[in-house]
Design a protein around this motif. Structure first.
Motif, PDB file in Angstrom:
ATOM      1  N   SER A 167       0.849  -1.185   0.000  1.00  0.00           N
ATOM      2  CA  SER A 167       0.000   0.000   0.000  1.00  0.00           C
ATOM      3  C   SER A 167       0.880   1.228   0.000  1.00  0.00           C
ATOM      4  O   SER A 167       1.771   1.340   0.815  1.00  0.00           O
ATOM      5  N   THR A 206       5.200   3.039  -3.554  1.00  0.00           N
ATOM      6  CA  THR A 206       4.520   2.176  -4.511  1.00  0.00           C
ATOM      7  C   THR A 206       5.412   0.979  -4.822  1.00  0.00           C
ATOM      8  O   THR A 206       6.629   1.046  -4.687  1.00  0.00           O
ATOM      9  N   ASP A 255      -0.970  -2.667  -5.560  1.00  0.00           N
ATOM     10  CA  ASP A 255      -1.010  -1.451  -4.740  1.00  0.00           C
ATOM     11  C   ASP A 255      -2.449  -0.975  -4.552  1.00  0.00           C
ATOM     12  O   ASP A 255      -2.828  -0.545  -3.462  1.00  0.00           O
ATOM     13  N   ARG A 294      -2.882   4.707  -7.974  1.00  0.00           N
ATOM     14  CA  ARG A 294      -1.887   4.556  -6.908  1.00  0.00           C
ATOM     15  C   ARG A 294      -1.016   5.794  -6.782  1.00  0.00           C
ATOM     16  O   ARG A 294      -0.619   6.161  -5.691  1.00  0.00           O
TER      17      ARG A 294
END
Length: 160
Positions: free
Chosen positions: A24, A28, A35, A146
């Motif tokens: 997470s 990244t 992710d 992300r």
């Protein structure tokens, strides 16, 4: 938020196994889809919603295309449903109301987004991405999502 089937399959096939933890941002990882699943698993900003259609197709693709054992595919689906529950989303079987996309499968993703009032759709599908914003709902790639979450979280940490 709604993730399309490709995002959820890519997270499983090229992501973290055996589905006990997900990356997470920040930082990244090398797998944008994993992710994204990590963001949903955090359950801090977003709720993840799925449908029986999404779950059936994930299982079919993992077993038929990637040759996973049924037990491993079931383990992934159970992990995915745990993330849905933890994030306060749900598995919903939406009515067929959307016919905006030439691809019937994509309309089923849009049906779910319409039914749950999704604020965001994350997709790798070129047809879906080309429709963004669909009825006011942004459709972004896993990499864009992300990056935005990573930036948002880094900014929040700097402000503390």
């Amino acid at each position: 938020m709604v993730y399309d089937i490709n995002v959820l399959v890519t997270a499983a096939v090229y992501g973290n196994s055996p589905f006990r933890s997900w990356p997470s941002p920040p930082p990244t990882s090398g797998n944008a889809s994993a992710d994204c699943l990590g963001v949903a698993n955090d359950a801090t900003e977003f709720s993840l919603w799925v449908s029986p259609h999404i779950l059936r197709n994930i299982e079919r693709i993992l077993v038929e295309l990637f040759k996973w054992e049924a037990a491993m595919a079931d383990a992934y689906l159970n992990a995915l449903l745990a993330i849905v529950d933890h994030s306060e989303g749900q598995a919903v079987d939406p009515p067929r109301t959307v016919h905006d996309c030439p691809d019937h499968e994509d309309d089923l993703i849009l049906d779910l987004a319409a039914e749950v009032g999704a604020l965001l759709i994350v997709s790798n599908d070129a047809d879906l991405i080309s429709m963004s914003p669909w009825r006011g709902t942004p459709i972004v790639t896993p990499d864009v999502f992300r990056q935005k979450v990573d930036g948002m979280r880094r900014h929040a940490r700097r402000r503390r």
